[in-house]
Write a protein that holds these residues in place. Structure first.
Motif, mmCIF file in Angstrom:
data_model
loop_
_atom_site.group_PDB
_atom_site.id
_atom_site.type_symbol
_atom_site.label_atom_id
_atom_site.label_comp_id
_atom_site.label_asym_id
_atom_site.label_seq_id
_atom_site.Cartn_x
_atom_site.Cartn_y
_atom_site.Cartn_z
ATOM 1 N N ASP A 139 -7.495 -0.900 -2.894
ATOM 2 C CA ASP A 139 -6.207 -1.530 -2.605
ATOM 3 C C ASP A 139 -5.548 -1.008 -1.319
ATOM 4 O OD1 ASP A 139 -6.580 -2.982 -4.861
ATOM 5 O OD2 ASP A 139 -4.852 -2.212 -5.956
ATOM 6 N N ILE A 140 -5.816 0.248 -0.943
ATOM 7 C CA ILE A 140 -5.179 0.796 0.267
ATOM 8 C C ILE A 140 -5.678 0.047 1.511
ATOM 9 C CG2 ILE A 140 -6.886 2.670 0.631
ATOM 10 C CD1 ILE A 140 -3.109 2.926 1.359
ATOM 11 N N ALA A 141 -6.882 -0.531 1.416
ATOM 12 C CA ALA A 141 -7.431 -1.259 2.556
ATOM 13 C C ALA A 141 -7.230 -2.771 2.425
ATOM 14 C CB ALA A 141 -8.912 -0.948 2.715
ATOM 15 N N THR A 142 -7.380 -3.276 1.200
ATOM 16 C CA THR A 142 -7.390 -4.735 1.030
ATOM 17 C C THR A 142 -6.072 -5.291 0.516
ATOM 18 O OG1 THR A 142 -8.189 -4.437 -1.213
ATOM 19 C CG2 THR A 142 -9.841 -4.815 0.479
ATOM 20 N N GLY A 143 -5.165 -4.417 0.059
ATOM 21 C CA GLY A 143 -4.005 -4.899 -0.677
ATOM 22 C C GLY A 143 -4.406 -5.036 -2.133
ATOM 23 N N PRO A 151 0.808 -1.220 0.000
ATOM 24 C CA PRO A 151 0.000 0.000 0.000
ATOM 25 C C PRO A 151 0.844 1.276 0.000
ATOM 26 C CG PRO A 151 -0.675 -1.493 1.738
ATOM 27 C CD PRO A 151 0.594 -2.026 1.196
ATOM 28 N N ASN A 152 0.295 2.333 -0.576
ATOM 29 C CA ASN A 152 0.993 3.611 -0.565
ATOM 30 C C ASN A 152 1.137 4.102 0.880
ATOM 31 O OD1 ASN A 152 1.235 6.654 -0.640
ATOM 32 N ND2 ASN A 152 1.478 6.144 -2.776
ATOM 33 N N PRO A 153 2.352 4.508 1.283
ATOM 34 C CA PRO A 153 2.581 4.831 2.700
ATOM 35 C C PRO A 153 2.206 6.261 3.105
ATOM 36 C CG PRO A 153 4.637 4.988 1.487
ATOM 37 C CD PRO A 153 3.585 4.555 0.494
ATOM 38 N N LEU A 154 1.913 7.143 2.151
ATOM 39 C CA LEU A 154 1.829 8.570 2.495
ATOM 40 C C LEU A 154 0.756 8.885 3.531
ATOM 41 C CD1 LEU A 154 2.501 10.361 -0.920
ATOM 42 C CD2 LEU A 154 4.090 9.839 0.924
ATOM 43 N N ILE A 155 -0.446 8.345 3.371
ATOM 44 C CA ILE A 155 -1.512 8.667 4.321
ATOM 45 C C ILE A 155 -1.354 7.902 5.635
ATOM 46 C CG2 ILE A 155 -4.016 8.484 4.728
ATOM 47 C CD1 ILE A 155 -4.429 9.661 2.019
ATOM 48 N N PRO A 156 -1.110 6.585 5.592
ATOM 49 C CA PRO A 156 -0.874 5.894 6.867
ATOM 50 C C PRO A 156 0.218 6.559 7.712
ATOM 51 C CG PRO A 156 -1.153 4.281 5.127
ATOM 52 C CD PRO A 156 -1.152 5.642 4.462
ATOM 53 N N GLU A 157 1.286 7.048 7.052
ATOM 54 C CA GLU A 157 2.398 7.645 7.804
ATOM 55 C C GLU A 157 2.068 9.036 8.337
ATOM 56 O OE1 GLU A 157 5.894 7.584 5.348
ATOM 57 O OE2 GLU A 157 6.190 5.439 5.660
ATOM 58 N N ASP A 203 -5.550 3.595 12.290
ATOM 59 C CA ASP A 203 -5.199 2.201 12.546
ATOM 60 C C ASP A 203 -4.756 1.530 11.247
ATOM 61 O OD1 ASP A 203 -4.851 -0.071 13.959
ATOM 62 O OD2 ASP A 203 -6.980 -0.447 14.368
ATOM 63 N N VAL A 204 -3.551 1.009 11.271
ATOM 64 C CA VAL A 204 -2.950 0.428 10.075
ATOM 65 C C VAL A 204 -2.526 -1.006 10.360
ATOM 66 C CG1 VAL A 204 -0.997 0.637 8.476
ATOM 67 C CG2 VAL A 204 -2.159 2.687 9.263
ATOM 68 N N GLU A 205 -2.724 -1.883 9.370
ATOM 69 C CA GLU A 205 -2.309 -3.270 9.569
ATOM 70 C C GLU A 205 -0.806 -3.428 9.382
ATOM 71 O OE1 GLU A 205 -4.813 -6.094 7.474
ATOM 72 O OE2 GLU A 205 -6.468 -4.684 7.664
ATOM 73 N N ARG A 206 -0.315 -4.605 9.702
ATOM 74 C CA ARG A 206 1.131 -4.824 9.678
ATOM 75 C C ARG A 206 1.753 -4.531 8.306
ATOM 76 N NH1 ARG A 206 4.128 -9.219 8.669
ATOM 77 N NH2 ARG A 206 2.240 -10.381 8.236
ATOM 78 N N LYS A 207 1.036 -4.879 7.247
ATOM 79 C CA LYS A 207 1.585 -4.660 5.905
ATOM 80 C C LYS A 207 1.411 -3.220 5.418
ATOM 81 C CE LYS A 207 1.394 -9.309 4.012
ATOM 82 N NZ LYS A 207 0.639 -10.221 3.141
ATOM 83 N N GLY A 208 0.776 -2.385 6.232
ATOM 84 C CA GLY A 208 0.617 -0.985 5.847
ATOM 85 C C GLY A 208 -0.757 -0.636 5.300
#
Lengths: 461, 274
Positions: A431-435, A394-400, A406-411
């Motif tokens: 895809d940002i939620a499900t991969g 997943p794209n890291p910009l928003i999770p970071e 709340d973010v899962e282990r894979k991001g």
């Protein structure tokens, strides 16, 4: 009258010709063929096909209208559930969804639901205007992040419910993977533009060049908007993690396809973005994206275009249609073959890939038989370009950049089935939620989230 | 559309433009970059931010005309518009009070160094700046950097200004003289950053470099900007552009930056800007 066992054939561009152009491969049904295909539908009462559709299109109903020749009404029924029928009618994995549940499968081939959906969407586009009724404004504002399939679907549905929607897009054009990922010959960009025009006519505003997480933060959007939907898609491409992967000539599928599709490198130097592929191209992976890469390489003039995949044909994740098209066009499949390392020349360009033959063992956690290397079978293939199409994280910009999200282990952003994140008013899907998954699953997620957002807004004061 | 508010010609091949982009200016920090596209058929190119003015809502970039896009950009005038301008991208420089920091800028690398020097000074560091260029005409921002540095040294290849030689020679001299150095920032041509990093490695002085690989989206999607850092693949657009200079594989960066050199020449020739 007995029902014809096979689908009506889709007219297609001749493989020999089409590998020299980027025009669309399937040409679409004409009116007569569409009506004839529609008449194959048994109009089952239990509608198994609808259960197979992630956005719940009233499939027998729209097909019935086609059979009657009322394409406008067919379009109204389609558009009640999908905002992107011309896209779905081209890129959905129908065989696993609607068509995979069709009663006709017991007799032969299912109804060509995808082809009929495409027919209606194209017919209406050709005719011109689509009438749109704007609902009464709710007075609520929603921000949608990312103008890909999830975001556009969510935005379109929210607009239809009367909410004011602004979509923030990082790129200079809308569509997300529809624009940068899927090639012109499978999904013409004009079609994507028309679908986006429709969504804009629903009242959706799209702002480009806004990288949420950098240009503005989710926290800021929360102050200005009543709810937010995040559909930023799959980001960072995965690599094989083998030696030589950073040599020049080794591209991620994302980079290669973005250069060719979105930046139009196939028309370089008329367009400024270049791409260089040479004579021999190897694509690693066997999903739809891998097929897109291998077929694009042929169109750019590759003499040999390989698909290198460590399992067998049966395990290839691509749609059957994509695999068939790739075969027809002369893509060379090196199956049960795993790359070990890339070998470069003195200038740092890739010149060879060393591979090893594989054998299939016991099923692994994915249920597919695990590939095992066969000792002593190492060999090399001469290549000028390597395309890595094995997925992305997943794209890291928003999770970071979003505190407390709340973010899962894979991001991936963690959501419930309706797209709710742990932050009230903030939703996510695709895809940002499900991969990494499919366009239609992203659309389905956008649709569910729109419904949940609408409920949230109606209860929020 | 993003309007060019101001343009300065710094040398025959180096231009400075200030662009109206209020959203970017509001968030910009030292060390970050932007991606721009001139027109509908243009390519997306990254440029590191040379300055930002939050009140005016403006971003300044300085670039050397090396390829078709930068040459075309160099021909644009005040009042002209860019089609796209997105940012600020990448991770900002980690500015804190280190003690004594040596800031080294080479060529157009001096431009992105300027806001970093200013921020380091504001954070209370003793800042020693070393600027290098091929000759005095290619030297830029000397006054601006002097104002925010405690000491300034100049090195030119031909000796037309300051010391004749390279920025690394000045750094070596400082080290030899026993100057205590806590951190080095080095931004410039890849080869300059490599030489500086090789030198400071010997003395285990932490060294930060800013990398400029080829990019497409600049948001972590394409992986075109991947660089090898400490044996691992990193994406300059989301993990950088700044990295620990002692861990960067500069040879690989040089090779990857030459990926499209023939196509670039061809495009320049066709556009009549060769």
């Amino acid at each position: 009258m007995a029902v014809k066992k096979e689908k009506h054939k889709m007219p297609e561009q001749d493989p020999k010709k089409r590998i020299h152009n980027f025009n669309e491969v399937p040409l679409g049904y004409d009116v007569e063929t569409a009506i004839a295909e529609a008449k194959r539908c048994l109009q089952c009462k239990n509608r198994p096909c609808v259960a197979g559709c992630p956005v719940g299109i009233d499939i027998p109903e729209f097909i019935k209208e086609i059979a009657k020749g009322d394409f406008e009404q067919a379009s109204v029924i389609l558009r009640a559930k999908t905002n992107l029928p011309a896209v779905c009618g081209r890129v959905c994995p129908y065989e696993e969804q609607c068509e995979g549940k069709c009663t006709l499968l017991k007799l032969g081939e299912p109804v060509g639901i995808g082809r009929l959906e495409r027919f209606v969407a194209d017919y209406i586009f050709k005719k011109g205007e689509i009438t749109i009724e704007r609902p009464q404004a709710s007075g609520k504002k929603v921000a949608v992040v990312g103008a890909g399939p999830a975001g556009l679907t969510c935005a379109g549905d929210l607009a239809k419910m009367g909410h004011s929607v602004v979509v923030f897009e990082a790129f200079h054009a809308p569509g997300g993977v529809l624009m940068y990922g899927i090639p012109e010959f499978r999904l013409p960009k004009e079609i994507v533009k028309k679908e986006v025009e429709y969504i804009k006519k629903l009242g959706v505003e799209i702002r480009y060049d806004v990288v949420v997480g950098k240009t503005v933060y989710v926290e800021e959007l929360m102050k200005e908007y009543d709810a937010i939907f995040i559909g930023t898609g799959a980001g960072l491409p995965s690599f094989l993690n083998i030696d030589g992967e950073n040599l020049a000539g080794v591209y991620s599928a994302n980079e290669f396809l973005t250069r060719v599709n979105m930046m139009k490198a196939y028309r370089f130097p008329e367009y400024d973005t270049p791409v260089r592929i040479g004579k021999n191209v190897a694509t690693f992976g066997a999903g739809n994206v891998a097929m897109d890469c291998a077929r694009t390489a042929l169109r750019l003039g590759a003499e040999k275009s390989y698909i290198i995949y460590r399992r067998s044909e049966k395990e290839m994740p691509a749609r059957n249609e994509e695999i068939e098209h790739a075969h027809e066009e002369g893509v060379i499949f090196k199956l049960l073959t795993n790359p070990l390392r890339f070998i470069g020349d003195e200038k740092g360009n890739v010149k060879q890939v060393e591979c090893i033959e594989m054998d299939l063992g016991e099923p692994d956690s994915s249920g597919r038989r695990r590939p095992i290397p066969v000792e002593g079978t190492e060999f090399t293939i001469d290549i000028d370009t390597a395309l890595i199409a094995i997925g992305q994280s997943p794209n890291p910009l928003i999770p970071e950049s979003t505190k407390g999200l709340d973010v899962e282990r894979k991001g991936n952003i963690r959501t419930d089935d309706e797209g709710r994140t742990n932050i009230p008013g903030v939703y996510a899907g695709g895809d940002i939620a499900t991969g990494a998954a499919t366009v239609i699953l992203a659309m389905g997620a956008g649709k569910k989230a729109a419904k949940a957002i609408d409920e949230y807004l109606s209860t929020k004061k | 559309m993003y309007r060019i508010l101001e343009k300065k010609v710094l040398s025959e091949t180096v231009k400075q433009i200030t662009i109206e982009a209020p959203l970017v200016a509001k968030k910009a920090k030292p060390g970050q970059f932007i991606i721009l596209r001139i027109d509908e058929r243009g390519e997306r190119i990254p440029l590191t931010i040379a300055d930002f003015d939050r009140e005016k809502g403006a971003i300044t970039v300085i670039f050397m005309e090396v390829g078709k896009t930068t040459k075309q950009l160099g021909m644009m005038k005040e009042g002209d518009n860019l089609q796209n301008f997105a940012g600020p991208l990448g991770v900002a420089s980690e500015i804190e009070k280190f003690g004594t920091v040596v800031c080294i800028g080479g060529g157009v690398g001096i431009a992105p160094l300027f806001p970093i020097v200013r921020a380091l000074k504001e954070a209370g560091n003793n800042v020693i700046s070393i600027l290098g260029a091929r000759n005095k005409d290619l030297l830029m921002l000397e006054k601006e950097i002097d104002k925010v540095s405690d000491k300034l040294f100049i090195a030119t290849d031909d000796g037309s200004k300051g010391q004749k030689g390279f920025v690394s020679d000045v750094l070596q001299k400082l080290i030899d003289e026993g100057q205590k150095i806590d951190v080095v920032w080095a931004i410039g041509p890849v080869i300059m950053m490599k030489v500086v990093a090789d030198l400071t490695r010997k003395y285990t002085i932490k060294t930060i470099v800013s990398l400029n690989p080829i990019m497409v989206d600049g948001t972590g999607m394409c992986g075109g900007c991947r660089v090898t850092v400490g044996g691992e693949t990193k994406f300059a657009c989301v993990d950088g552009p700044e990295f620990d200079g002692h861990l960067v594989d500069f040879e690989n960066l040089l090779l990857r930056n030459r990926r499209f050199i023939d196509e670039e020449k061809h495009a320049c020739k066709l556009a009549g800007v060769a």
